[in-house]
Structures are given as structure tokens and as C-alpha cells.
Design a protein around this motif. Structure first.
Motif, PDB file in Angstrom:
ATOM      1  N   THR A 137       0.710  -1.275  -0.093  1.00  0.00           N
ATOM      2  CA  THR A 137       0.063  -0.109   0.015  1.00  0.00           C
ATOM      3  C   THR A 137       0.988   1.265  -0.080  1.00  0.00           C
ATOM      4  N   ALA A 138       1.844   1.265   0.704  1.00  0.00           N
ATOM      5  CA  ALA A 138       2.977   2.296   0.679  1.00  0.00           C
ATOM      6  C   ALA A 138       3.479   2.703  -0.675  1.00  0.00           C
ATOM      7  N   GLU A 139       3.936   1.581  -1.195  1.00  0.00           N
ATOM      8  CA  GLU A 139       4.461   1.845  -2.779  1.00  0.00           C
ATOM      9  C   GLU A 139       3.229   2.215  -3.590  1.00  0.00           C
ATOM     10  N   ALA A 140       2.099   1.759  -3.257  1.00  0.00           N
ATOM     11  CA  ALA A 140       0.996   2.293  -4.460  1.00  0.00           C
ATOM     12  C   ALA A 140       0.631   3.387  -4.328  1.00  0.00           C
ATOM     13  N   VAL A 141       0.998   4.364  -3.155  1.00  0.00           N
ATOM     14  CA  VAL A 141       0.618   5.750  -2.920  1.00  0.00           C
ATOM     15  C   VAL A 141       1.756   6.305  -3.948  1.00  0.00           C
ATOM     16  N   VAL A 142       3.102   5.867  -4.085  1.00  0.00           N
ATOM     17  CA  VAL A 142       4.030   6.499  -4.811  1.00  0.00           C
ATOM     18  C   VAL A 142       3.799   6.346  -6.345  1.00  0.00           C
ATOM     19  N   GLN A 149       1.773  12.373 -12.389  1.00  0.00           N
ATOM     20  CA  GLN A 149       2.866  12.964 -12.495  1.00  0.00           C
ATOM     21  C   GLN A 149       2.864  14.522 -11.632  1.00  0.00           C
ATOM     22  N   VAL A 150       2.641  13.819 -10.492  1.00  0.00           N
ATOM     23  CA  VAL A 150       2.900  14.775  -9.055  1.00  0.00           C
ATOM     24  C   VAL A 150       4.457  15.190  -8.855  1.00  0.00           C
ATOM     25  N   PRO A 151       4.735  16.010  -8.959  1.00  0.00           N
ATOM     26  CA  PRO A 151       6.322  16.416  -8.651  1.00  0.00           C
ATOM     27  C   PRO A 151       6.435  16.272  -7.228  1.00  0.00           C
ATOM     28  N   LEU A 152       7.346  15.374  -6.989  1.00  0.00           N
ATOM     29  CA  LEU A 152       7.782  15.089  -5.509  1.00  0.00           C
ATOM     30  C   LEU A 152       9.033  15.687  -5.015  1.00  0.00           C
ATOM     31  N   GLU A 153       9.892  15.972  -6.071  1.00  0.00           N
ATOM     32  CA  GLU A 153      11.371  16.532  -5.853  1.00  0.00           C
ATOM     33  C   GLU A 153      11.116  18.056  -5.144  1.00  0.00           C
ATOM     34  N   MET A 172       9.384   7.450   4.452  1.00  0.00           N
ATOM     35  CA  MET A 172      10.628   7.204   4.125  1.00  0.00           C
ATOM     36  C   MET A 172      10.790   7.345   2.594  1.00  0.00           C
ATOM     37  N   MET A 173       9.668   6.626   1.801  1.00  0.00           N
ATOM     38  CA  MET A 173       9.660   6.547   0.393  1.00  0.00           C
ATOM     39  C   MET A 173       9.773   7.987  -0.209  1.00  0.00           C
ATOM     40  N   LEU A 174       8.693   8.765   0.222  1.00  0.00           N
ATOM     41  CA  LEU A 174       8.626  10.091  -0.105  1.00  0.00           C
ATOM     42  C   LEU A 174       9.958  10.779   0.157  1.00  0.00           C
ATOM     43  N   GLN A 175      10.602  10.807   1.189  1.00  0.00           N
ATOM     44  CA  GLN A 175      11.836  11.468   1.347  1.00  0.00           C
ATOM     45  C   GLN A 175      13.015  11.042   0.531  1.00  0.00           C
ATOM     46  N   ALA A 176      12.858   9.625   0.239  1.00  0.00           N
ATOM     47  CA  ALA A 176      13.875   9.148  -0.651  1.00  0.00           C
ATOM     48  C   ALA A 176      13.647   9.638  -1.994  1.00  0.00           C
ATOM     49  N   ARG A 177      12.672  10.329  -2.434  1.00  0.00           N
ATOM     50  CA  ARG A 177      12.106  11.012  -3.676  1.00  0.00           C
ATOM     51  C   ARG A 177      12.477  12.422  -3.576  1.00  0.00           C
ATOM     52  N   ARG A 196      -2.549  22.104   5.543  1.00  0.00           N
ATOM     53  CA  ARG A 196      -2.798  23.025   4.700  1.00  0.00           C
ATOM     54  C   ARG A 196      -1.495  23.680   4.000  1.00  0.00           C
ATOM     55  N   ASP A 197      -0.428  23.352   4.522  1.00  0.00           N
ATOM     56  CA  ASP A 197       0.779  23.945   4.098  1.00  0.00           C
ATOM     57  C   ASP A 197       1.429  23.085   3.071  1.00  0.00           C
ATOM     58  N   ALA A 198       1.011  21.648   3.064  1.00  0.00           N
ATOM     59  CA  ALA A 198       1.442  20.933   2.057  1.00  0.00           C
ATOM     60  C   ALA A 198       1.219  20.772   0.826  1.00  0.00           C
ATOM     61  N   ASP A 199       2.162  20.463  -0.049  1.00  0.00           N
ATOM     62  CA  ASP A 199       1.634  20.319  -1.662  1.00  0.00           C
ATOM     63  C   ASP A 199       0.884  18.983  -1.784  1.00  0.00           C
ATOM     64  N   VAL A 200       1.552  17.924  -1.040  1.00  0.00           N
ATOM     65  CA  VAL A 200       0.981  16.404  -1.029  1.00  0.00           C
ATOM     66  C   VAL A 200       0.509  16.088   0.342  1.00  0.00           C
ATOM     67  N   VAL A 201      -0.791  15.666   0.620  1.00  0.00           N
ATOM     68  CA  VAL A 201      -1.069  15.092   1.902  1.00  0.00           C
ATOM     69  C   VAL A 201      -1.444  13.574   1.646  1.00  0.00           C
ATOM     70  N   VAL A 202      -0.950  12.904   2.475  1.00  0.00           N
ATOM     71  CA  VAL A 202      -1.362  11.332   2.355  1.00  0.00           C
ATOM     72  C   VAL A 202      -2.062  10.985   3.868  1.00  0.00           C
TER      73      VAL A 202
END
Length: 280
Positions: A137-142, A149-153, A172-177, A196-202
């Protein structure tokens, strides 16, 4: 952001890899170990079976009664570990309280742990090493964020939830990106501001309505991992108040039909990768 197109794209990527392995005389095979007959386990098993059949993967099922002994369960895990024709294993959790779940998970060979339940797999996630596999499920999010094409960097990501199944590994997987990740939970002070301050909310807290209208902001992408039964509405809902948040944000995953649709495709991907690692 629906999950079906993501799962379809993943399956299309996997098909030639399965064919290449078949040409070498190998059929990637998944073992499913289920204790009891929980409806959510049975539902996932049906989805995983359908996915495996479509891709031409092998499947071995070990169904144990809910009152099975620890010794019986460990004998099955030992059999899975020793069988070279099995490349990946999915052990359904939570196990009945009469069983030692931690001991059972630790017994599984990390090389066959396709759902990130062993200490070795979690070590791999937290250190960025290719050891075992992340939780599906964690990898499915990424995978879903990549497909749309949601930019993560450099993005600011807020993860609501701290479990070892989703919250911590997906952070950890988002941080690795190269995302800058804020880890929150239901007791976070001013959770709304952190979201509210985030570009991406999981959202992966496991509670209905954890992420509401106060958490939402324009141009935001929201991934709802929660799966909860709403007694009042008589239907499955996520952790996000979809009706309130959807008009505000740039994109959001539905429940059902979002991340869950991608999870079995990631499971199949892990089984294929486990087989590829075995042949080198």
C-alpha cells in the motif's frame, strides 16, 4: 485520481517481464497464507488471485483455521521459505490474538516478503537498500503519484498516520524522492495547519474524517489511504471528508477506487521482482 488506470499501466509493464522469466523456465509464484476467514482478507485474496491469473503468475494458497496453533503457522512459513518454486509470500494480518504475530513475521524469509512485514524489509525501506520489499500500500501511493505526474522533488508532503504498514514507510519513500516530509497523527497539535501547508497530503490514520475542509488548500494533491465503514452512510469511506475537500484541492483519490485499486498490482510487481532477483 482513480487507481484503475495506474494498475492497468503497471500490469502492462509487468507482462513482458513475466514472459521473459517464462522463457527462462520460471513462473513467478505467490504464496498466500491466511488464518481464519476475515472478510477483508477474503476480499483482498480474491483481488490478488484475479490479478495473478491475469498476469500468468503462479499461486499457492495456505488457508489455516482461526484456532490454528503457532507451531502449525510456523510450519507453513517454513515450507514457504524452503520451496524454491515460491518467490513471494503474502501473510494476512492481523493474526488472531492467540498467535504471536511478530514471531511469525520475523520467520518469513525477507527475500520472499513481498508486503514489507519482516524486520529485514523494513530495514530496507528505512535505509534505502534493496532488501525485501516495501509494504504494497505504501508503494501504491508513490506509484499513483508518479502516474499522475505529481512532482515530489522539493515538494512539501504531510503524512497523517504513523503505522509501520503505511505511515512510516511511505514517509521514508517520499523522502527518498526528495520530498520534505512532515509526519503527523491524530494527536498532532493543529493538524489542519500542517496539512494546509503541504503540496501533497497522504491520509493514513484509519479514522473517518481525519482530514477535513480545514486541512485543504488549492493546488494540493490528497491521497486517501483510509478504508473505513461508515455506518450512517452505509458505505466505505476514507480518512478524508471527500465531499468537503474535493471542491478545494487540485486532485484527490476516491475511496473506494483509489489507492486500493493499485495495491494488488504492486503485489504482483513485487512477486515478479523477487523472481528476477532469484535468477540474477
Amino acid at each position: 485520481m482513480r487507481g484503475a488506470p495506474v494498475a492497468k499501466a503497471l500490469a502492462e509493464r509487468l507482462a513482458p517481464q513475466v514472459e521473459a522469466l517464462a522463457a527462462r523456465g520460471m513462473r513467478p509464484t505467490l504464496a498466500i497464507v491466511r488464518v481464519g476467514e476475515r472478510e477483508d482478507d477474503l476480499s483482498y485474496e480474491r483481488g490478488a488471485t484475479k490479478r495473478a491469473e491475469k498476469l500468468g503468475l503462479g499461486l499457492r494458497k495456505f488457508a489455516l483455521p482461526a484456532d490454528c496453533s503457532q507451531e502449525w503457522l510456523e510450519d507453513v512459513i517454513r515450507e514457504v521459505n524452503e520451496d524454491k518454486s515460491i518467490h513471494g509470500c503474502l501473510l494476512f494480518r492481523p493474526l488472531p490474538k492467540s498467535l504471536d504475530e511478530a514471531a511469525a513475521c520475523a520467520m518469513l524469509d525477507s527475500a520472499k516478503d513481498v508486503d514489507g512485514i519482516t524486520p529485514g524489509s523494513l530495514y530496507g525501506v528505512f535505509t534505502g537498500r534493496q532488501l525485501g520489499f516495501p509494504p504494497c500500500t505504501a508503494e501504491a501511493v508513490v506509484e499513483l503519484l508518479d502516474y499522475y505526474q505529481v512532482p515530489l522533488e522539493g515538494a512539501r508532503a504531510t503524512v497523517v498516520g504513523r503505522s509501520l504498514v503505511i505511515g512510516k514507510p511511505v514517509s521514508m519513500m517520499l523522502q527518498a524522492r526528495d520530498a520534505t516530509v512532515t509526519m503527523c497523527h491524530t494527536r498532532t497539535r493543529d493538524l489542519a495547519a500542517a496539512c494546509r501547508d503541504a503540496d501533497v497530503v497522504v491520509a493514513a490514520a484509519g479514522h473517518i474524517g481525519t482530514v477535513g475542509v480545514a486541512c485543504a488548500a488549492p493546488q494540493q494533491v490528497v491521497v486517501d489511504v483510509g478504508v473505513n465503514w461508515d455506518e450512517g452512510a452505509g458505505r466505505l469511506v476514507g480518512d478524508v471528508d471527500f465531499d468537503a475537500v474535493e471542491p478545494i484541492v487540485r486532485a484527490i483519490t476516491p475511496v473506494p477506487g483509489g489507492v486500493g485499486s493499485v495495491t494488488t498490482a504492486v503485489l504482483a510487481k513485487h512477486v515478479v521482482e523477487a523472481a528476477q532477483r532469484m535468477v540474477g
